[in-house]
Design an enzyme around this catalytic site. Structure first.
Site, PDB file in Angstrom:
ATOM      1  N   TYR A  54       0.825  -1.206   0.000  1.00  0.00           N
ATOM      2  CA  TYR A  54       0.000   0.000   0.000  1.00  0.00           C
ATOM      3  C   TYR A  54       0.859   1.255   0.000  1.00  0.00           C
ATOM      4  CZ  TYR A  54       0.875   1.068   4.943  1.00  0.00           C
ATOM      5  OH  TYR A  54       1.474   1.421   6.127  1.00  0.00           O
ATOM      6  N   LYS A  98       6.507  -2.060   2.322  1.00  0.00           N
ATOM      7  CA  LYS A  98       5.292  -1.413   2.821  1.00  0.00           C
ATOM      8  C   LYS A  98       4.114  -2.371   2.639  1.00  0.00           C
ATOM      9  CE  LYS A  98       3.164   3.185   3.028  1.00  0.00           C
ATOM     10  NZ  LYS A  98       3.298   3.429   4.469  1.00  0.00           N
ATOM     11  N   GLU A 113      12.363   2.874  14.290  1.00  0.00           N
ATOM     12  CA  GLU A 113      11.438   3.911  13.810  1.00  0.00           C
ATOM     13  C   GLU A 113      10.231   3.928  14.737  1.00  0.00           C
ATOM     14  OE1 GLU A 113       9.961   2.990   9.849  1.00  0.00           O
ATOM     15  OE2 GLU A 113       9.590   0.894  10.374  1.00  0.00           O
ATOM     16  N   LEU A 160      11.053   1.372   7.333  1.00  0.00           N
ATOM     17  CA  LEU A 160      10.455   1.714   6.047  1.00  0.00           C
ATOM     18  C   LEU A 160      11.217   2.900   5.447  1.00  0.00           C
ATOM     19  CD1 LEU A 160       7.818   0.939   4.358  1.00  0.00           C
ATOM     20  CD2 LEU A 160       7.068   3.219   5.050  1.00  0.00           C
TER      21      LEU A 160
HETATM   22  N1  PLP Z   1       7.559   3.955   8.950  1.00  0.00           N
HETATM   23  C1  PLP Z   1       6.392   3.306   9.014  1.00  0.00           C
HETATM   24  C2  PLP Z   1       6.317   2.017   9.761  1.00  0.00           C
HETATM   25  C3  PLP Z   1       5.235   3.851   8.385  1.00  0.00           C
HETATM   26  O1  PLP Z   1       4.064   3.196   8.446  1.00  0.00           O
HETATM   27  C4  PLP Z   1       5.351   5.080   7.696  1.00  0.00           C
HETATM   28  C5  PLP Z   1       4.216   5.679   6.980  1.00  0.00           C
HETATM   29  O2  PLP Z   1       3.148   5.862   7.404  1.00  0.00           O
HETATM   30  C6  PLP Z   1       6.581   5.736   7.690  1.00  0.00           C
HETATM   31  C7  PLP Z   1       7.672   5.132   8.308  1.00  0.00           C
HETATM   32  C8  PLP Z   1       6.745   7.067   7.002  1.00  0.00           C
HETATM   33  O3  PLP Z   1       6.707   6.935   5.592  1.00  0.00           O
HETATM   34  P1  PLP Z   1       6.231   8.116   4.660  1.00  0.00           P
HETATM   35  O4  PLP Z   1       7.090   9.298   4.985  1.00  0.00           O
HETATM   36  O5  PLP Z   1       6.479   7.604   3.289  1.00  0.00           O
HETATM   37  O6  PLP Z   1       4.784   8.373   4.947  1.00  0.00           O
END
Ligand code: PLP
Length: 284
Positions: free
Chosen positions: A31, A148, A181, A205
């Site tokens: 997603y 993701k 994270e 991620l």
């Molecule tokens: N890490 C995780 C586990 C996430 O679910 C998300 C996004 O929601 C992020 C980091 C941040 O990613 P992005 O900046 O692409 O929204």
């Protein structure tokens, strides 16, 4: 609201997916969430690139071009009244006749997208930005957090842990006591004016907000950036802690496990970084 399902637009109440869909049975899908403000998408191309990469990691073949995705996003924004909207894109491996783990040969992916109203982007002002309070806990998710995946149970359980402790996020750390994270965001510390965040690997991620923020900061040059392992000791002694995600942009954390971060107030480096991000985010 109006949603997109397998080539058609329809009211959400009319969108139907089989209970034999592998997205439902296995969380077998990828997603994306892309923010838009006044109809302008933020980080559209890198979001689609990350999704294509995720689909190829798990061998889902989908022949949607970047123009097709742009058309879906723009159509959803328009059909749902414009303004500030997040676009959720979801591709599962598809619907099978039986429940069997191996990837089936001849099924078509299920493609679903909807939009939802989001808050206005944060302004680079200490006085108005939402302040985050976070818990911390050992990261118990899988070893492929760079994908993701729609299978988010690990993230959901960690988020709930923070939520039940009265916090609005949770910072995760690995078995070596290094920060990974948040449950739905990337994490950073600021120490002596330098922004430090863990390097990209299987533990986190590759956030698009992270990608854009680090690029913007490096191009500007006024704030030093390091990508390296960050111990929880460093996190607890940081001057500032930030979280980033598409919906938060850069979120300042003022409390960690009930203890103030730095002086317990939103920091100067946060304000400068959010100012630069707000000015540069539409260039991606
Ligand atoms: N890490 C995780 C586990 C996430 O679910 C998300 C996004 O929601 C992020 C980091 C941040 O990613 P992005 O900046 O692409 O929204």
């Amino acid at each position: 609201s109006i949603v997109y399902l397998n080539g058609e637009y329809m009211p959400m109440s009319e969108a139907k997916i089989s209970p034999m869909d592998r997205g439902f049975l296995f969380g077998d899908g990828i997603y994306e969430v892309i923010p838009s403000y006044d109809g302008k998408l933020v980080g559209f191309a890198p979001h689609i690139e990350r999704m294509d990469q995720g689909l190829s990691f798990i061998d889902i073949e989908l022949d949607y071009s970047i123009d097709t995705w742009r058309d879906i996003c723009e159509t959803l924004i328009e059909k749902n009244g414009g303004g500030n909207q997040g676009i959720y894109l979801h591709v599962s491996r598809g619907t099978d006749s039986k429940r069997f783990h191996a990837y089936p040969d001849n099924i078509a992916p299920t493609v679903y997208a909807f939009s939802f109203e989001i808050a206005p982007a944060p302004k680079p002002e200490k006085g108005t930005v939402k302040q985050y309070k976070v818990s911390s806990t050992q990261d118990l998710r899988w070893k492929r957090c760079n994908i993701k995946s729609t299978a988010l149970l690990g993230n959901v359980m960690h988020f709930q842990q923070g939520y039940e402790a009265g916090n609005n996020e949770i910072i995760l750390y690995n078995a070596n006591d290094e920060m990974t994270e948040g449950s739905a965001c990337n994490a950073y510390i600021v120490k002596d004016g330098t922004v430090i965040t863990p390097p990209l690997d299987h533990q986190i991620l590759p956030g698009i907000t992270r990608l854009m923020l680090l690029d913007i900061l490096r191009k500007d040059g006024s704030i030093k950036v390091e990508e390296r392992a960050v111990t929880m000791d460093e996190v607890r002694n940081a001057d500032e802690i930030w979280l980033t995600s598409s919906s938060k942009e850069i979120a300042p954390v003022v409390e960690l496990d009930g203890t103030p971060v730095g002086d317990g107030k939103v920091g100067d480096v946060w304000e400068q970084a959010q100012r630069l991000y707000s000015a540069g985010k539409y260039d991606y």
